[in-house]
Write a protein that holds these residues in place. Structure first.
Motif, PDB file in Angstrom:
ATOM      1  N   PHE A   4       9.966  -2.638   7.003  1.00  0.00           N
ATOM      2  CA  PHE A   4       9.188  -2.513   6.176  1.00  0.00           C
ATOM      3  C   PHE A   4       8.423  -1.382   5.832  1.00  0.00           C
ATOM      4  N   TYR A   5       7.510  -1.300   7.025  1.00  0.00           N
ATOM      5  CA  TYR A   5       6.595  -0.138   7.241  1.00  0.00           C
ATOM      6  C   TYR A   5       7.522   0.570   6.702  1.00  0.00           C
ATOM      7  N   SER A   8       8.681   1.364   3.368  1.00  0.00           N
ATOM      8  CA  SER A   8       7.452   1.527   2.292  1.00  0.00           C
ATOM      9  C   SER A   8       7.335   3.137   2.371  1.00  0.00           C
ATOM     10  N   ASN A  12       8.766   5.363  -0.954  1.00  0.00           N
ATOM     11  CA  ASN A  12       6.884   5.507  -1.551  1.00  0.00           C
ATOM     12  C   ASN A  12       7.207   7.039  -2.225  1.00  0.00           C
ATOM     13  N   VAL A  65      10.813  -3.279  -1.967  1.00  0.00           N
ATOM     14  CA  VAL A  65       9.594  -3.775  -0.695  1.00  0.00           C
ATOM     15  C   VAL A  65       8.115  -3.424  -0.534  1.00  0.00           C
ATOM     16  N   GLY A  66       7.793  -3.249  -2.354  1.00  0.00           N
ATOM     17  CA  GLY A  66       6.512  -3.421  -2.300  1.00  0.00           C
ATOM     18  C   GLY A  66       5.989  -4.822  -2.461  1.00  0.00           C
ATOM     19  N   LYS A  69       5.759  -6.098   0.979  1.00  0.00           N
ATOM     20  CA  LYS A  69       4.812  -5.878   1.683  1.00  0.00           C
ATOM     21  C   LYS A  69       3.674  -7.022   1.954  1.00  0.00           C
ATOM     22  N   SER A  72       4.540  -9.438   3.993  1.00  0.00           N
ATOM     23  CA  SER A  72       5.255  -9.529   5.606  1.00  0.00           C
ATOM     24  C   SER A  72       3.684  -9.191   6.157  1.00  0.00           C
ATOM     25  N   VAL A  73       3.518  -9.061   7.359  1.00  0.00           N
ATOM     26  CA  VAL A  73       3.172  -7.673   7.869  1.00  0.00           C
ATOM     27  C   VAL A  73       2.574  -7.528   9.639  1.00  0.00           C
ATOM     28  N   ASP A  83      -1.947  -3.821   4.016  1.00  0.00           N
ATOM     29  CA  ASP A  83      -1.250  -2.429   3.157  1.00  0.00           C
ATOM     30  C   ASP A  83      -0.809  -2.348   2.141  1.00  0.00           C
ATOM     31  N   ALA A  87       1.475  -1.261  -0.899  1.00  0.00           N
ATOM     32  CA  ALA A  87       2.101  -2.615  -2.077  1.00  0.00           C
ATOM     33  C   ALA A  87       2.473  -1.669  -3.202  1.00  0.00           C
ATOM     34  N   HIS A 137      -0.096   6.991   4.818  1.00  0.00           N
ATOM     35  CA  HIS A 137      -0.047   5.058   5.584  1.00  0.00           C
ATOM     36  C   HIS A 137       1.647   5.599   6.973  1.00  0.00           C
TER      37      HIS A 137
END
Length: 146
Positions: A4-5, A8, A12, A65-66, A69, A72-73, A83, A87, A137
């Protein structure tokens, strides 16, 4: 989760580029001006970014995904706040791209008001915000709120 990182950051960046580089949404029949030689006028990457299907998938994935975020971490990060800006930029940018898709593909006349008008009027600002958040990010993954 690192997946997800990565998503993201990439989404983005893509949402920011689509919002910053595209023109304000209008109905397809209003903007259809064919050049004399019969080509569509858009070539390559620009026509790919302007396609309806790409905007639908990109907007839906950015919103998903936003939202994920927020839930989930990444390991050893603060829940929700760790995040927060990526997000939020994913959610807002995704909604702006989905609104663009809806306006371009709606069969009836849609006159945006309120928050919808703000999303349309400030699309370039939202695009720049998404690009800046994606770059920050990526460069500073462990900073709080980024």
């Amino acid at each position: 989760m690192l997946q997800f990182y990565f998503l993201s950051v990439m989404l983005n960046l893509l949402v920011g580029l689509v919002l910053f580089c595209s023109v304000a949404p209008k109905k397809q029949e209003e903007t259809a001006v064919e050049p004399i030689d019969g080509t569509s006028g858009n070539t390559g990457l620009q026509s790919f970014f302007d396609s309806k299907n790409f905007k639908l998938v990109l907007g839906a994935l950015a919103v998903l995904v936003g939202f994920m975020k927020l839930l989930s971490v990444v390991q050893n990060d603060v829940p929700v706040v760790g995040d927060l800006l990526p997000a939020i930029s994913g959610l807002i940018g995704g909604f702006a791209v989905l609104l663009d898709f809806y306006i371009n593909s709606a069969s009836s006349e849609f006159t945006p008001t309120g928050i919808f008008q703000v999303l349309i009027d400030s699309r370039k600002t939202i695009g720049v915000f998404c690009i800046i958040i994606a770059i920050l990010h990526f460069l500073f993954p462990k900073v709080l709120f980024l």
